[in-house]
Structure formats: structure tokens, C-alpha cells
Write a protein that holds these residues in place. Structure first.
Motif, PDB file in Angstrom:
ATOM      1  N   ALA A  72      53.686  23.618  51.247  1.00  0.00           N
ATOM      2  CA  ALA A  72      55.146  23.581  51.175  1.00  0.00           C
ATOM      3  C   ALA A  72      55.709  24.993  51.031  1.00  0.00           C
ATOM      4  N   PRO A  73      56.923  25.234  51.516  1.00  0.00           N
ATOM      5  CA  PRO A  73      57.538  26.558  51.359  1.00  0.00           C
ATOM      6  C   PRO A  73      57.670  26.941  49.889  1.00  0.00           C
ATOM      7  N   GLY A  74      57.468  28.217  49.597  1.00  0.00           N
ATOM      8  CA  GLY A  74      57.684  28.724  48.248  1.00  0.00           C
ATOM      9  C   GLY A  74      56.553  28.483  47.277  1.00  0.00           C
ATOM     10  N   VAL A  75      55.422  27.937  47.749  1.00  0.00           N
ATOM     11  CA  VAL A  75      54.286  27.691  46.854  1.00  0.00           C
ATOM     12  C   VAL A  75      53.681  29.028  46.422  1.00  0.00           C
ATOM     13  N   ASN A  76      53.285  29.100  45.151  1.00  0.00           N
ATOM     14  CA  ASN A  76      52.631  30.299  44.612  1.00  0.00           C
ATOM     15  C   ASN A  76      51.186  30.323  45.112  1.00  0.00           C
ATOM     16  N   VAL A  77      50.921  31.164  46.121  1.00  0.00           N
ATOM     17  CA  VAL A  77      49.611  31.195  46.774  1.00  0.00           C
ATOM     18  C   VAL A  77      48.514  31.596  45.791  1.00  0.00           C
ATOM     19  N   ASN A  78      48.803  32.572  44.930  1.00  0.00           N
ATOM     20  CA  ASN A  78      47.789  33.022  43.976  1.00  0.00           C
ATOM     21  C   ASN A  78      47.385  31.915  43.016  1.00  0.00           C
ATOM     22  N   ARG A  79      48.346  31.114  42.600  1.00  0.00           N
ATOM     23  CA  ARG A  79      48.034  30.003  41.710  1.00  0.00           C
ATOM     24  C   ARG A  79      47.189  28.961  42.420  1.00  0.00           C
ATOM     25  N   VAL A  80      47.484  28.729  43.684  1.00  0.00           N
ATOM     26  CA  VAL A  80      46.688  27.786  44.473  1.00  0.00           C
ATOM     27  C   VAL A  80      45.238  28.263  44.548  1.00  0.00           C
ATOM     28  N   ARG A  81      45.055  29.566  44.804  1.00  0.00           N
ATOM     29  CA  ARG A  81      43.697  30.092  44.960  1.00  0.00           C
ATOM     30  C   ARG A  81      42.913  30.055  43.660  1.00  0.00           C
ATOM     31  N   GLN A  82      43.597  30.064  42.530  1.00  0.00           N
ATOM     32  CA  GLN A  82      42.897  29.903  41.252  1.00  0.00           C
ATOM     33  C   GLN A  82      42.263  28.516  41.160  1.00  0.00           C
ATOM     34  N   GLN A  83      42.907  27.546  41.787  1.00  0.00           N
ATOM     35  CA  GLN A  83      42.449  26.159  41.689  1.00  0.00           C
ATOM     36  C   GLN A  83      41.454  25.777  42.784  1.00  0.00           C
ATOM     37  N   ILE A  84      41.335  26.639  43.798  1.00  0.00           N
ATOM     38  CA  ILE A  84      40.417  26.370  44.906  1.00  0.00           C
ATOM     39  C   ILE A  84      39.439  27.543  44.990  1.00  0.00           C
ATOM     40  N   GLY A  85      38.263  27.357  44.391  1.00  0.00           N
ATOM     41  CA  GLY A  85      37.252  28.421  44.419  1.00  0.00           C
ATOM     42  C   GLY A  85      36.688  28.579  45.821  1.00  0.00           C
ATOM     43  N   MET A  86      36.377  29.825  46.197  1.00  0.00           N
ATOM     44  CA  MET A  86      35.862  30.069  47.543  1.00  0.00           C
ATOM     45  C   MET A  86      34.678  31.023  47.467  1.00  0.00           C
ATOM     46  N   VAL A  87      33.583  30.635  48.122  1.00  0.00           N
ATOM     47  CA  VAL A  87      32.392  31.474  48.217  1.00  0.00           C
ATOM     48  C   VAL A  87      32.157  31.753  49.698  1.00  0.00           C
ATOM     49  N   PHE A  88      32.073  33.033  50.037  1.00  0.00           N
ATOM     50  CA  PHE A  88      32.030  33.467  51.433  1.00  0.00           C
ATOM     51  C   PHE A  88      30.598  33.768  51.882  1.00  0.00           C
ATOM     52  N   GLN A  89      30.453  34.018  53.178  1.00  0.00           N
ATOM     53  CA  GLN A  89      29.165  34.486  53.705  1.00  0.00           C
ATOM     54  C   GLN A  89      28.807  35.829  53.091  1.00  0.00           C
ATOM     55  N   ASN A  92      31.230  40.073  48.756  1.00  0.00           N
ATOM     56  CA  ASN A  92      32.558  40.542  48.337  1.00  0.00           C
ATOM     57  C   ASN A  92      32.616  40.927  46.857  1.00  0.00           C
ATOM     58  N   LEU A  93      31.551  41.548  46.356  1.00  0.00           N
ATOM     59  CA  LEU A  93      31.550  42.021  44.974  1.00  0.00           C
ATOM     60  C   LEU A  93      32.078  43.448  44.896  1.00  0.00           C
ATOM     61  N   PHE A  94      32.574  43.826  43.728  1.00  0.00           N
ATOM     62  CA  PHE A  94      32.962  45.215  43.480  1.00  0.00           C
ATOM     63  C   PHE A  94      31.703  45.987  43.088  1.00  0.00           C
ATOM     64  N   ASN A  95      31.302  46.936  43.931  1.00  0.00           N
ATOM     65  CA  ASN A  95      30.032  47.627  43.710  1.00  0.00           C
ATOM     66  C   ASN A  95      30.028  48.508  42.465  1.00  0.00           C
ATOM     67  N   HIS A  96      31.215  48.920  41.999  1.00  0.00           N
ATOM     68  CA  HIS A  96      31.287  49.800  40.825  1.00  0.00           C
ATOM     69  C   HIS A  96      31.354  49.020  39.522  1.00  0.00           C
ATOM     70  N   LEU A  97      31.314  47.678  39.607  1.00  0.00           N
ATOM     71  CA  LEU A  97      31.376  46.840  38.412  1.00  0.00           C
ATOM     72  C   LEU A  97      30.053  46.101  38.219  1.00  0.00           C
ATOM     73  N   THR A  98      29.684  45.853  36.964  1.00  0.00           N
ATOM     74  CA  THR A  98      28.498  45.048  36.680  1.00  0.00           C
ATOM     75  C   THR A  98      28.737  43.604  37.103  1.00  0.00           C
ATOM     76  N   ALA A  99      27.656  42.826  37.097  1.00  0.00           N
ATOM     77  CA  ALA A  99      27.779  41.402  37.419  1.00  0.00           C
ATOM     78  C   ALA A  99      28.790  40.732  36.497  1.00  0.00           C
ATOM     79  N   LEU A 100      28.686  41.032  35.193  1.00  0.00           N
ATOM     80  CA  LEU A 100      29.613  40.421  34.244  1.00  0.00           C
ATOM     81  C   LEU A 100      31.046  40.851  34.517  1.00  0.00           C
ATOM     82  N   ASP A 101      31.257  42.116  34.784  1.00  0.00           N
ATOM     83  CA  ASP A 101      32.621  42.591  35.040  1.00  0.00           C
ATOM     84  C   ASP A 101      33.178  42.022  36.339  1.00  0.00           C
ATOM     85  N   ASN A 102      32.315  41.764  37.325  1.00  0.00           N
ATOM     86  CA  ASN A 102      32.771  41.117  38.551  1.00  0.00           C
ATOM     87  C   ASN A 102      33.294  39.710  38.265  1.00  0.00           C
TER      88      ASN A 102
END
Length: 248
Positions: A72-89, A92-102
Motif C-alpha cells: 500500500a502507498p505510504g508503508v514504512n519499508v524499513n519496518r516491513v523489512r524488519q519483519q521479513i528476514g532475508m538471506v541472500f546468495q 553481505n557482511l561488514f568485513n570490518h565488524l566481528t560476527a557478533l557486531d554484524n
């Protein structure tokens, strides 16, 4: 009465540069259901997941998460993505952060958790994917399977309503693939609602409650794994499985 769907897709369409990739897909997924999407490459499977997570906006159709329309128009996309976890091929980790910090960076920056609380949550999620001993390691010190498991822990940290997996093992060799599939099987046993795009037919046969066979941007066939693998209803599904079995 059957439970209401946690995810409902109605007549979804997506075009790129005038070419329609998703051609009117409708699909409903219920809580704790594991649905595995299979089919030949280039058939729109990954695009479907990206539309569900609003990484790309559908051209037409509607998507609901529980009773809320997320297209729907005006939906908070960031909030939606919090509720829909996504794991990619890719991991996409931050190389300068530890596993825990990621895992914890989203908890503190997006959810506003205090650092100590985020650390406890992050360690819990790393333990859930079998990586509690690797919390202080950087991505360069981890195998591909371990990196992917950190990615899963990061997505789980948001306590999503549903997890999407887009060919999560395609970049891994067979031994590391088993590590990641083992975590996904564990999540399924724990009751996580999952929509999985995968070419791992053994996983699909064992873990899925339902198989969705896609080709050419449409759903050709859907059904329980035993029916799909042993007695597919369509000739196209029979051909696909025959080619898969020849390559095995």
C-alpha cells in the motif's frame, strides 16, 4: 478453521524495461509453514523474493503480511523489512565488524536496543546457528558456510515473522552447504515460517511442507513434496525433475 496466512500474495507482477518477469503470481503461506520454490534458472524466483521484501517494487498486484498490506502507498519499508528476514546468495557482511557486531549493528541502530541487550541477543542468535565460539572473529577468518550462518543469525535477530532464503547455499561447496542446510532444518523444526528458493532437492523433499514449481514467471504447479517428486501433475514438472535426476 485453518490459520490465516502470514504472507499473502495476490496477482503479483513485475516488469523490468518493459519485459514482464513475474506474471500474475498468487500465493499464501501460513504460520510455521516451509515452502520451497524450485524451477529452472531465470524464471523469476529471486525477483519474487525481492518483491516480497520490497527490495524491488512490484509493478502490479498486492502483498499482505498478516493483515497489513505492505504494498500500500505510504508503508514504512524499513519496518516491513524488519519483519521479513532475508538471506541472500552473497553473505553481505561488514568485513570490518566481528560476527557478533554484524548481528548486533541492526539491533542497536534500527531497533534502538541498548548495547548490553543487543550483545545478549546477538550471542543467543549466534548460538542458535552454531557459532557461539566464533563471535569475535571477522568475516575473513570464517568459512563461507560460517559467513552464511552469521547472515542467518543477523536476520533472526530482528525476530522476523517470516524468513526468505534466496539460494542461500549456491555459493558454497557441498560440505559447507550441509552446514547451512542443517541450520535451516533446525529453524523449520523450531516452527520458523520460511519461503526458500533452492536447487537443493534433498532439502526440499525433507523439509518443505509444500513445493512451488515456477517457470517463466508463473507458478506451474504446487503441492506436497511426496506428490511433486513422485507423481508431478504437469508434464513440465516431470521434464524438470527428469533433468535434475540425470544431473544427480
Amino acid at each position: 478453521m485453518p490459520e490465516q496466512p502470514i504472507l499473502k500474495i495476490e496477482n503479483l507482477r513485475k516488469s523490468f524495461d518493459g519485459t514482464e518477469i513475474i506474471k500474475g503470481i498468487s500465493l499464501a503461506i501460513r504460520p510455521r509453514e516451509v515452502v520451497v520454490i524450485v524451477g529452472p534458472s531465470g524464471t523469476g524466483k529471486s525477483t519474487l523474493l525481492q518483491c516480497i521484501n520490497l527490495l524491488t517494487r512490484p509493478t502490479g498486484g498486492r502483498i499482505w503480511l498478516a493483515d497489513r498490506e505492505i504494498t500500500a502507498p505510504g508503508v514504512n519499508v524499513n519496518r516491513v523489512r524488519q519483519q521479513i528476514g532475508m538471506v541472500f546468495q552473497e553473505f553481505n557482511l561488514f568485513n570490518h565488524l566481528t560476527a557478533l557486531d554484524n548481528v548486533t549493528i541492526g539491533l542497536t541502530r534500527v531497533l534502538g536496543m541498548k548495547r548490553d541487550e543487543a550483545r545478549r541477543k546477538g550471542l543467543f542468535e549466534l548460538d542458535r546457528v552454531g557459532l557461539s565460539d566464533h563471535a569475535d572473529k571477522y568475516p575473513a577468518q570464517l568459512s563461507g558456510g560460517q559467513k552464511q550462518r552469521v547472515g542467518i543469525a543477523r536476520a533472526l535477530g530482528m525476530d522476523p515473522a517470516i524468513m526468505l532464503f534466496d539460494e542461500a547455499t549456491s555459493a558454497l561447496d557441498p560440505e559447507l552447504t550441509g552446514e547451512v542446510l542443517g541450520v535451516m532444518q533446525k529453524l523449520a523444526r523450531e516452527g520458523m515460517t520460511m519461503l526458500v528458493v533452492s536447487h537443493e532437492m534433498g532439502f526440499a523433499r525433507e523439509v518443505a511442507r509444500r513445493i512451488v514449481f515456477m517457470e517463466g514467471g508463473v507458478i506451474v504447479e504446487t503441492g506436497p513434496p511426496r506428490q511433486f517428486f513422485n507423481a508431478p501433475a504437469t508434464e513440465r514438472a516431470r521434464q524438470f525433475l527428469s533433468m535434475i535426476n540425470q544431473g544427480a
